[in-house]
Write a protein that holds these residues in place. Structure first.
Motif, mmCIF file in Angstrom:
data_model
loop_
_atom_site.group_PDB
_atom_site.id
_atom_site.type_symbol
_atom_site.label_atom_id
_atom_site.label_comp_id
_atom_site.label_asym_id
_atom_site.label_seq_id
_atom_site.Cartn_x
_atom_site.Cartn_y
_atom_site.Cartn_z
ATOM 1 N N THR A 44 31.841 15.637 49.673
ATOM 2 C CA THR A 44 31.117 16.905 49.644
ATOM 3 C C THR A 44 29.684 16.672 49.214
ATOM 4 O OG1 THR A 44 33.138 18.118 49.090
ATOM 5 C CG2 THR A 44 31.050 19.209 48.625
ATOM 6 N N VAL A 45 28.750 17.209 49.978
ATOM 7 C CA VAL A 45 27.329 17.115 49.646
ATOM 8 C C VAL A 45 26.867 18.493 49.204
ATOM 9 C CG1 VAL A 45 25.014 16.608 50.487
ATOM 10 C CG2 VAL A 45 26.961 15.243 51.279
ATOM 11 N N ALA A 46 26.313 18.578 47.988
ATOM 12 C CA ALA A 46 25.811 19.848 47.437
ATOM 13 C C ALA A 46 24.304 19.736 47.269
ATOM 14 C CB ALA A 46 26.488 20.155 46.102
ATOM 15 N N ASP A 54 30.490 26.462 45.130
ATOM 16 C CA ASP A 54 31.550 26.689 46.110
ATOM 17 C C ASP A 54 32.458 25.471 46.230
ATOM 18 O OD1 ASP A 54 30.453 29.159 46.521
ATOM 19 O OD2 ASP A 54 29.490 28.658 48.431
ATOM 20 N N ALA A 55 31.858 24.277 46.167
ATOM 21 C CA ALA A 55 32.661 23.054 46.264
ATOM 22 C C ALA A 55 33.587 22.902 45.073
ATOM 23 C CB ALA A 55 31.739 21.838 46.378
ATOM 24 N N LEU A 56 33.104 23.229 43.877
ATOM 25 C CA LEU A 56 33.911 23.049 42.671
ATOM 26 C C LEU A 56 34.960 24.152 42.531
ATOM 27 C CD1 LEU A 56 31.286 21.841 40.045
ATOM 28 C CD2 LEU A 56 32.719 20.511 41.606
ATOM 29 N N ARG A 57 34.651 25.356 42.992
ATOM 30 C CA ARG A 57 35.648 26.429 42.920
ATOM 31 C C ARG A 57 36.784 26.201 43.898
ATOM 32 N NH1 ARG A 57 32.493 32.179 42.485
ATOM 33 N NH2 ARG A 57 32.518 31.919 44.744
ATOM 34 N N THR A 193 48.859 32.331 33.293
ATOM 35 C CA THR A 193 48.324 33.629 32.908
ATOM 36 C C THR A 193 47.460 33.507 31.658
ATOM 37 O OG1 THR A 193 50.288 34.711 33.812
ATOM 38 C CG2 THR A 193 48.941 35.995 32.290
ATOM 39 N N GLY A 194 46.298 34.146 31.694
ATOM 40 C CA GLY A 194 45.411 34.116 30.542
ATOM 41 C C GLY A 194 44.523 32.893 30.461
ATOM 42 N N THR A 195 44.571 32.039 31.494
ATOM 43 C CA THR A 195 43.776 30.812 31.502
ATOM 44 C C THR A 195 42.729 30.869 32.604
ATOM 45 O OG1 THR A 195 45.642 29.506 30.672
ATOM 46 C CG2 THR A 195 43.847 28.303 31.718
ATOM 47 N N LEU A 196 41.515 30.470 32.281
ATOM 48 C CA LEU A 196 40.456 30.318 33.268
ATOM 49 C C LEU A 196 40.045 28.854 33.335
ATOM 50 C CD1 LEU A 196 38.110 33.394 32.610
ATOM 51 C CD2 LEU A 196 39.958 33.169 34.264
ATOM 52 N N SER A 197 39.539 28.465 34.499
ATOM 53 C CA SER A 197 39.134 27.071 34.710
ATOM 54 C C SER A 197 37.647 27.015 35.012
ATOM 55 C CB SER A 197 39.933 26.456 35.862
ATOM 56 O OG SER A 197 39.535 25.110 36.087
ATOM 57 N N LEU A 198 36.984 26.027 34.418
ATOM 58 C CA LEU A 198 35.546 25.815 34.647
ATOM 59 C C LEU A 198 35.341 24.336 34.940
ATOM 60 C CD1 LEU A 198 32.640 27.062 34.504
ATOM 61 C CD2 LEU A 198 32.565 26.248 32.141
ATOM 62 N N ARG A 199 34.937 24.022 36.161
ATOM 63 C CA ARG A 199 34.629 22.639 36.516
ATOM 64 C C ARG A 199 33.149 22.397 36.272
ATOM 65 N NH1 ARG A 199 38.767 23.828 40.188
ATOM 66 N NH2 ARG A 199 40.463 22.290 40.159
ATOM 67 N N THR A 244 20.160 16.819 45.039
ATOM 68 C CA THR A 244 21.425 16.760 45.780
ATOM 69 C C THR A 244 22.446 15.870 45.070
ATOM 70 O OG1 THR A 244 20.336 17.133 47.903
ATOM 71 C CG2 THR A 244 22.492 16.075 47.964
ATOM 72 N N LEU A 245 23.681 16.358 45.019
ATOM 73 C CA LEU A 245 24.796 15.583 44.496
ATOM 74 C C LEU A 245 25.823 15.347 45.613
ATOM 75 C CD1 LEU A 245 25.593 17.252 41.041
ATOM 76 C CD2 LEU A 245 24.132 15.273 41.496
ATOM 77 N N THR A 246 26.507 14.220 45.534
ATOM 78 C CA THR A 246 27.602 13.937 46.456
ATOM 79 C C THR A 246 28.872 13.722 45.642
ATOM 80 O OG1 THR A 246 26.113 12.869 48.041
ATOM 81 C CG2 THR A 246 28.467 12.416 48.279
ATOM 82 N N ILE A 247 29.900 14.498 45.952
ATOM 83 C CA ILE A 247 31.186 14.371 45.280
ATOM 84 C C ILE A 247 32.084 13.559 46.209
ATOM 85 C CG2 ILE A 247 33.158 15.584 44.294
ATOM 86 C CD1 ILE A 247 31.313 17.961 43.835
ATOM 87 N N LYS A 248 32.439 12.365 45.774
ATOM 88 C CA LYS A 248 33.165 11.425 46.617
ATOM 89 C C LYS A 248 34.651 11.469 46.300
ATOM 90 C CE LYS A 248 31.215 7.626 47.848
ATOM 91 N NZ LYS A 248 30.710 8.054 49.174
ATOM 92 N N GLN A 249 35.459 11.453 47.360
ATOM 93 C CA GLN A 249 36.897 11.460 47.196
ATOM 94 C C GLN A 249 37.364 10.103 46.656
ATOM 95 O OE1 GLN A 249 38.817 14.051 47.507
ATOM 96 N NE2 GLN A 249 37.177 15.400 48.236
ATOM 97 N N PRO A 250 38.438 10.105 45.854
ATOM 98 C CA PRO A 250 38.924 8.825 45.294
ATOM 99 C C PRO A 250 39.529 7.946 46.384
ATOM 100 C CG PRO A 250 40.430 10.631 44.761
ATOM 101 C CD PRO A 250 39.215 11.252 45.384
#
Length: 250
Positions: A44-46, A54-57, A193-199, A244-250
């Motif tokens: 993913t290129v951001a 959008d990529a992290l969500r 339930t009751g948990t939120l996630s933040l990347r 720009t950041l690139t998120i690379k798959q493992p």
């Protein structure tokens, strides 16, 4: 006068032709499946904050945010900012419950062994009421800060502070994160339930191979816990022209 026409029987389709046609169909189908799988695993290129958010969500539902009115004021004890049920001390720093004035403990989430987080500019740039399951989950505030990323027009590092509620009032703890292009709109609903996630894309440990890492924080009224994402993050945040950041798959 010509006699009545007769329909000639259709010639049987050879078995080899049927097999060839079936093989072609299977090949096309497999190619489509493989293309879809490869696309799902593509890096993913951001190029901006929206693309990174959008990529992290991903496909997780975004948390419901409602803007909170903020009001700054000064009195005999100093200058403050009220943001809903929270009071922020602009002079000395820190968060407290607006009613009762009980101070909140601030927990800073960062890489183990890393430098302390930069000092906050204690006037929030944005503040939100966070809802989950139709109920108040807490508050989320965004801040600029001194130090890393303080680069005027090209500032990309921000601080996000989450304050989970205990019932109808702020809990005892505020959780602070410093992330690249991170905002309250990065919050998504968690697995329970009751948990939120933040990347968050944040600084790695001082001796890590890569300067950046991706961490998924799970937050509830009990606190926030982080888990490293296996995907690598490449990019040079110090480049003023191109963040720009690139998120690379493992």
């Amino acid at each position: 006068m010509p006699g009545p026409s007769r329909l000639l029987p259709k010639a049987p389709v050879p078995v080899s032709a049927l097999a060839s046609s079936m093989s072609a169909w299977v090949a096309v189908s497999l190619a489509g499946v493989l293309f879809t799988a490869c696309a799902a695993q593509a890096d993913t290129v951001a190029r901006n904050a929206t693309e990174l958010r959008d990529a992290l969500r991903g496909n997780a539902p975004a948390a419901v945010l409602e803007p909170l009115k903020t009001e700054g004021w000064c009195g005999p004890q100093g200058c403050f900012v009220d943001a809903g049920e929270l009071r922020i001390d602009r002079d000395k720093g820190g968060f407290a419950r607006a009613e009762g004035g009980k101070k909140l403990q601030v927990v800073e989430h960062k890489a183990l062994g890393g430098d302390a987080l930069p000092d906050l500019d204690w006037t929030p740039t944005d503040a939100y009421r966070v809802m989950a399951g139709g109920q108040r989950w807490g508050s989320c505030l965004e801040f600029s800060h001194a130090g890393v990323g303080k680069s005027g027009t090209f500032q990309r590092w921000t601080s996000v502070v989450l304050v989970p509620f205990n019932g109808a009032a702020p809990g005892a703890t505020a959780h602070r994160f410093v992330g690249y292009w991170t905002g309250c709109d990065s919050l998504v609903t968690g697995a329970t339930t009751g948990t939120l996630s933040l990347r968050v894309v944040e600084r790695s440990e001082p001796k890590a191979d890569k300067p950046l890492r991706l961490v998924a924080y799970q937050c509830s009224a009990r606190g926030c816990e982080g888990q490293d994402d296996r995907r690598a993050v490449n990019g040079e945040p110090g480049n003023a022209q191109d963040g720009t950041l690139t998120i690379k798959q493992p």
